[in-house]
Motif scaffolding. Structure first.
Motif, PDB file in Angstrom:
ATOM      1  N   ASP A   1       0.847  -1.188   0.000  1.00 38.93           N
ATOM      2  CA  ASP A   1       0.000   0.000   0.000  1.00 38.93           C
ATOM      3  C   ASP A   1       0.888   1.245   0.000  1.00 38.93           C
ATOM      4  N   HIS A   2       1.407   1.564  -1.175  1.00 39.01           N
ATOM      5  CA  HIS A   2       2.329   2.678  -1.329  1.00 39.01           C
ATOM      6  C   HIS A   2       1.872   3.536  -2.501  1.00 39.01           C
ATOM      7  N   PRO A   3       2.401   4.744  -2.612  1.00 38.05           N
ATOM      8  CA  PRO A   3       2.065   5.575  -3.775  1.00 38.05           C
ATOM      9  C   PRO A   3       2.407   4.846  -5.078  1.00 38.05           C
ATOM     10  N   LYS A   4       1.581   5.064  -6.086  1.00 42.02           N
ATOM     11  CA  LYS A   4       1.729   4.349  -7.355  1.00 42.02           C
ATOM     12  C   LYS A   4       3.116   4.484  -7.960  1.00 42.02           C
ATOM     13  N   VAL A   5       3.675   5.676  -7.917  1.00 38.15           N
ATOM     14  CA  VAL A   5       4.976   5.882  -8.544  1.00 38.15           C
ATOM     15  C   VAL A   5       6.055   5.035  -7.868  1.00 38.15           C
ATOM     16  N   LEU A   6       5.943   4.812  -6.574  1.00 44.66           N
ATOM     17  CA  LEU A   6       6.902   3.976  -5.860  1.00 44.66           C
ATOM     18  C   LEU A   6       6.679   2.504  -6.170  1.00 44.66           C
ATOM     19  N   LYS A   7       5.426   2.106  -6.249  1.00 44.28           N
ATOM     20  CA  LYS A   7       5.109   0.730  -6.636  1.00 44.28           C
ATOM     21  C   LYS A   7       5.671   0.448  -8.027  1.00 44.28           C
ATOM     22  N   TRP A   8       5.508   1.413  -8.939  1.00 43.09           N
ATOM     23  CA  TRP A   8       6.003   1.272 -10.303  1.00 43.09           C
ATOM     24  C   TRP A   8       7.528   1.105 -10.301  1.00 43.09           C
ATOM     25  N   GLU A   9       8.222   1.991  -9.591  1.00 47.78           N
ATOM     26  CA  GLU A   9       9.689   1.930  -9.582  1.00 47.78           C
ATOM     27  C   GLU A   9      10.181   0.610  -9.008  1.00 47.78           C
ATOM     28  N   ALA A  10       9.577   0.158  -7.932  1.00 45.96           N
ATOM     29  CA  ALA A  10       9.986  -1.116  -7.338  1.00 45.96           C
ATOM     30  C   ALA A  10       9.761  -2.263  -8.321  1.00 45.96           C
ATOM     31  N   ALA A  11       8.625  -2.243  -8.997  1.00 45.12           N
ATOM     32  CA  ALA A  11       8.322  -3.293  -9.970  1.00 45.12           C
ATOM     33  C   ALA A  11       9.291  -3.248 -11.145  1.00 45.12           C
ATOM     34  N   VAL A  12       9.638  -2.060 -11.602  1.00 45.34           N
ATOM     35  CA  VAL A  12      10.601  -1.915 -12.709  1.00 45.34           C
ATOM     36  C   VAL A  12      11.964  -2.452 -12.286  1.00 45.34           C
ATOM     37  N   GLU A  13      12.381  -2.141 -11.081  1.00 45.30           N
ATOM     38  CA  GLU A  13      13.677  -2.637 -10.593  1.00 45.30           C
ATOM     39  C   GLU A  13      13.711  -4.161 -10.580  1.00 45.30           C
ATOM     40  N   LEU A  14      12.564  -4.772 -10.330  1.00 47.06           N
ATOM     41  CA  LEU A  14      12.473  -6.244 -10.320  1.00 47.06           C
ATOM     42  C   LEU A  14      12.153  -6.821 -11.699  1.00 47.06           C
ATOM     43  N   GLY A  15      11.712  -5.957 -12.608  1.00 47.41           N
ATOM     44  CA  GLY A  15      11.308  -6.425 -13.930  1.00 47.41           C
ATOM     45  C   GLY A  15       9.976  -7.154 -13.919  1.00 47.41           C
ATOM     46  N   ILE A  16       9.085  -6.768 -12.993  1.00 46.92           N
ATOM     47  CA  ILE A  16       7.793  -7.466 -12.859  1.00 46.92           C
ATOM     48  C   ILE A  16       6.599  -6.550 -13.113  1.00 46.92           C
ATOM     49  N   GLU A  17       6.841  -5.368 -13.665  1.00 47.19           N
ATOM     50  CA  GLU A  17       5.734  -4.426 -13.859  1.00 47.19           C
ATOM     51  C   GLU A  17       4.657  -5.000 -14.775  1.00 47.19           C
ATOM     52  N   ASP A  18       5.046  -5.729 -15.806  1.00 44.38           N
ATOM     53  CA  ASP A  18       4.055  -6.340 -16.697  1.00 44.38           C
ATOM     54  C   ASP A  18       3.313  -7.471 -15.992  1.00 44.38           C
ATOM     55  N   ASP A  19       4.036  -8.260 -15.207  1.00 44.22           N
ATOM     56  CA  ASP A  19       3.409  -9.358 -14.459  1.00 44.22           C
ATOM     57  C   ASP A  19       2.335  -8.840 -13.501  1.00 44.22           C
ATOM     58  N   LEU A  20       2.565  -7.655 -12.959  1.00 51.81           N
ATOM     59  CA  LEU A  20       1.597  -7.072 -12.020  1.00 51.81           C
ATOM     60  C   LEU A  20       0.493  -6.308 -12.735  1.00 51.81           C
ATOM     61  N   GLY A  21       0.584  -6.222 -14.047  1.00 53.62           N
ATOM     62  CA  GLY A  21      -0.443  -5.525 -14.820  1.00 53.62           C
ATOM     63  C   GLY A  21      -0.381  -4.021 -14.696  1.00 53.62           C
ATOM     64  N   PHE A  22       0.794  -3.490 -14.357  1.00 49.98           N
ATOM     65  CA  PHE A  22       0.941  -2.052 -14.192  1.00 49.98           C
ATOM     66  C   PHE A  22       0.992  -1.367 -15.551  1.00 49.98           C
ATOM     67  N   ASP A  23       0.303  -0.245 -15.659  1.00 45.96           N
ATOM     68  CA  ASP A  23       0.353   0.609 -16.826  1.00 45.96           C
ATOM     69  C   ASP A  23       1.219   1.818 -16.468  1.00 45.96           C
ATOM     70  N   GLU A  24       2.275   2.034 -17.223  1.00 47.80           N
ATOM     71  CA  GLU A  24       3.228   3.094 -16.884  1.00 47.80           C
ATOM     72  C   GLU A  24       2.567   4.459 -16.760  1.00 47.80           C
ATOM     73  N   ASP A  25       1.716   4.814 -17.714  1.00 51.81           N
ATOM     74  CA  ASP A  25       1.067   6.126 -17.668  1.00 51.81           C
ATOM     75  C   ASP A  25       0.214   6.292 -16.415  1.00 51.81           C
ATOM     76  N   GLU A  26      -0.500   5.256 -16.051  1.00 52.10           N
ATOM     77  CA  GLU A  26      -1.352   5.304 -14.854  1.00 52.10           C
ATOM     78  C   GLU A  26      -0.507   5.370 -13.575  1.00 52.10           C
ATOM     79  N   MET A  27       0.570   4.616 -13.552  1.00 53.06           N
ATOM     80  CA  MET A  27       1.370   4.510 -12.333  1.00 53.06           C
ATOM     81  C   MET A  27       2.270   5.721 -12.090  1.00 53.06           C
TER      82      MET A  27
END
Length: 120
Positions: free
Chosen positions: A92-118
């Motif tokens: 439960d963190h701000p979207k931009v932080l969730k996005w950055e953490a997911a990008v660092e792990l390379g799992i943003e697509d697996d989590l269904g994150f949309d870059e523009d939204e996040m």
């Protein structure tokens, strides 16, 4: 070419871990991410985690320190850094932080994150 003095991480880690020095932590965190490794500097990830835990609840947008900390964790790597990044990405963190953490792990697509939204 490595231009950082040997042992620099060992000097920076206690300052970051303490979290109370009158210092620009963004720069220190960025440098630590560049010079530390999980194998050679086992205290780097715990220091970054302590700083993130202490500062994130009160940090306001644009979350510069938290973003730098997530990037440093990604650069240092290792199991513990990955666990911290995953917790941020799915927590439960701000979207931009969730996005950055997911990008660092390379799992943003697996989590269904949309870059523009996040990131907006």
């Amino acid at each position: 070419m490595d231009t950082h003095p040997e042992g620099l991480a060992a000097v920076i880690i206690p300052v970051i871990a303490d979290g109370t020095a009158p210092a620009n932590y963004e720069d220190l965190v960025e440098i630590l991410g560049e010079v530390a490794s999980d194998d050679a500097d086992p205290n780097a990830v715990p220091a970054l985690h302590a700083l993130l835990t202490a500062r994130l609840p009160t940090e306001t947008p644009p979350y510069a320190l938290s973003l730098k900390t997530l990037q440093a964790l990604g650069a240092i790597g290792g199991r513990r850094a990955e666990e911290i990044l995953r917790a941020v990405a799915i927590g439960d963190h701000p979207k931009v932080l969730k996005w950055e953490a997911a990008v660092e792990l390379g799992i943003e697509d697996d989590l269904g994150f949309d870059e523009d939204e996040m990131t907006s």
